[in-house]
Scaffold this motif. Sequence first.
Motif, PDB file in Angstrom:
ATOM      1  N   THR A  73      34.403 -18.823 -77.761  1.00  8.08           N
ATOM      2  CA  THR A  73      33.928 -18.702 -79.347  1.00  8.08           C
ATOM      3  C   THR A  73      35.882 -18.194 -79.194  1.00  8.08           C
ATOM      4  O   THR A  73      36.093 -18.071 -80.362  1.00  8.08           O
ATOM      5  CB  THR A  73      33.506 -17.852 -79.293  1.00  8.08           C
ATOM      6  N   THR A  77      38.892 -19.649 -81.932  1.00 12.59           N
ATOM      7  CA  THR A  77      38.683 -18.888 -83.206  1.00 12.59           C
ATOM      8  C   THR A  77      41.028 -18.973 -82.677  1.00 12.59           C
ATOM      9  O   THR A  77      41.306 -18.983 -84.442  1.00 12.59           O
ATOM     10  CB  THR A  77      38.706 -17.906 -82.391  1.00 12.59           C
ATOM     11  N   HIS A  78      41.343 -18.345 -82.118  1.00 14.34           N
ATOM     12  CA  HIS A  78      42.440 -18.722 -81.673  1.00 14.34           C
ATOM     13  C   HIS A  78      43.494 -19.080 -81.811  1.00 14.34           C
ATOM     14  O   HIS A  78      44.793 -19.482 -81.188  1.00 14.34           O
ATOM     15  CB  HIS A  78      42.924 -16.914 -80.999  1.00 14.34           C
TER      16      HIS A  78
END
Length: 213
Positions: A73, A77-78
């Motif tokens: 996750t 996200t990044h």
Amino acid sequence: MTKTVLCYGDSLTWGYDAETIGRHAYEDRWSTVLQNGLGSEALVIAEGLNGRTTAFDDHLADCDRNGARVLPTILQTHAPLDLVILLLGTNDMKPVVAGSAFAACQGIGRLVRLIRNHAWPFELDEPDILIVAPPALSETANAPFAASFAGGVAESAKLPTLYRDLADELGCGFFDGNSVARTTPLDGVHLDAENTRALGRGLEPIVRMMLGV
């Protein structure tokens, strides 16, 4: 183009301060020192969680501290990422978690495979990986910490050799945190402000080399 670095770690990355039982000032955290050293050439993202393990459940925890379960996750996200720094393994030394350096090394290997096999969005390239051996645990008169990490002083001293061999095997970068930092005897686990800053300074040369900046 600015490079992006993800620092995936535990309380050493979060900045736990054993003296105040709080958090180090933002400017004292190693990820901030690394960011300041790299300047505009890179964006350093700090993803530190107190108690995070490499890949094991902590059934006493108030949140999910299994680093392997949360990592996909965070990668998504990044993204896109150029480099992931893995600074984990200290919490694996707790007997209730794993209790051995060998288990922590296996956990790091699991994280590397998760990064390499991740379903990166938009067919982005996978990042390079830097494995960092955390500074070894030290003897402490702090009874709760000494009990929580029973046997950890000897086991954590094995991490640099195991992590270095793993990095060679998997084609990752390696840095030994013990070369620049020492844990505080206040609890035997964490870094004081000077040592966490030293970790950021120590990491800058190899991060620059891996990023090509």
